[in-house]
Design an enzyme around this catalytic site. Structure first.
Site, short mmCIF file in Angstrom:
data_model
loop_
_atom_site.label_atom_id
_atom_site.label_comp_id
_atom_site.label_asym_id
_atom_site.label_seq_id
_atom_site.Cartn_x
_atom_site.Cartn_y
_atom_site.Cartn_z
N SER A 1 77.60 68.43 25.97
CA SER A 1 77.52 67.30 25.04
C SER A 1 76.08 66.81 24.83
O SER A 1 75.72 66.40 23.72
CB SER A 1 78.40 66.16 25.53
N THR A 2 75.23 66.85 25.85
CA THR A 2 73.86 66.35 25.70
C THR A 2 73.02 67.33 24.87
O THR A 2 72.30 66.93 23.95
CB THR A 2 73.21 66.11 27.08
N GLY B 1 76.96 74.76 34.52
CA GLY B 1 78.11 75.62 34.30
C GLY B 1 79.46 74.93 34.22
O GLY B 1 80.48 75.58 34.03
N GLU C 1 73.26 80.63 29.47
CA GLU C 1 72.23 79.60 29.73
C GLU C 1 71.14 80.15 30.65
O GLU C 1 69.96 79.89 30.45
CB GLU C 1 72.86 78.36 30.36
#
Ligand code: A5P
Length: 233
Positions: free
Chosen positions: A33-34, A101, A109
């Site tokens: 979300s960030t 994760g 990532e």
């Protein structure tokens, strides 16, 4: 902290990180979300003329970036990345070591972080801890073939693994793998643990990101207002 407070802190950190992006950069686009708030802020800048090439760390981020018309590198190519902006699930204050994760995107990532000259991590204050572990599980991506055996090996190490579920089925990553979430009360020797886990047959990648973050931008509440704290490695 209410959900609205948390979003305001995440947004402040994300917008600050995006200020570091310049035209001509290759930019790693994180997941969660960030990081998505950073993609949104980047999208607005692209609309106003910023020229970048994005490298998304998940299919969800790829879809979001496409919606914002951010030009993207083809999935098979991960070029050298000037700057990656990503979130984290836990950040250890003194080392900037991280657990990532919980969103399930840890493998891509880590590939993107490994190709990055600089990584800015954006979090709200709830993610900053004195020691990794505890309430936040350590996600470990494992291959689906023989997963019970791999989970058994993790259990033998005392890591209390559980197979992540999505409803009634196992959660499947973008790479077609599964995730074992490990309950570890306190991670003291993160490097040794990472090496031990990475050497296990059946383990694809761990959620320990130990020497990746260059800067962590933390959204904090100070005197009832949204503020920022920047931690450097
Ligand atoms: C995704 O796999 C994770 O590594 C994310 O970076 C992490 O879950 C952070 O997500 P939030 O910003 O939603 O907390």
């Amino acid at each position: 902290m209410t959900a609205a407070d948390s979003t305001a802190l995440k947004r402040a950190a994300a917008v600050r990180a995006v200020e570091e992006v310049r035209s001509g950069m290759v930019v790693g686009l994180g997941s969660g979300s960030t990081a998505e708030l950073a993609v949104e802020a980047l999208g607005r800048k692209v609309e106003s003329g910023l020229e970048i090439l994005g490298v998304p760390t998940s299919e969800q981020t790829r879809r979001l970036a496409t919606r914002f018309r951010i030009p993207l590198a083809p999935a098979k190519e991960v070029p050298v990345i000037d700057l990656t902006i990503d979130g984290a699930d836990q950040v250890e204050r003194k080392t900037l070591a991280m657990v990532k994760g919980l969103g399930g995107a840890l493998l891509r990532e880590k590939i993107v972080a490994s190709a990055s000259k600089r990584m800015i991590v954006v979090v709200d204050q709830s993610k900053i801890v004195d020691n990794l572990g505890g309430a936040t599980p350590l996600p470990i991506e494992i291959v689906s073939f023989g997963w019970q055996r791999t989970i058994g090996r993790l259990a033998d190490l005392g890591l209390a693994p559980t197979l992540r579920q999505a409803g009634r089925r196992p959660f499947v990553t973008d790479g077609g793998n599964l995730i074992a979430d490990c309950a570890i009360p306190r991670i003291d020797e993160a490097k040794r643990l990472d090496q031990e886990l990475s050497a296990l047959t059946g383990v694809v990648e761990t959620g320990l990101f130990l020497e990746f973050a260059s800067t962590v931008i933390v959204g904090v509440i100070v005197g009832g207002q949204v503020g920022l704290e920047e931690l450097e490695r």
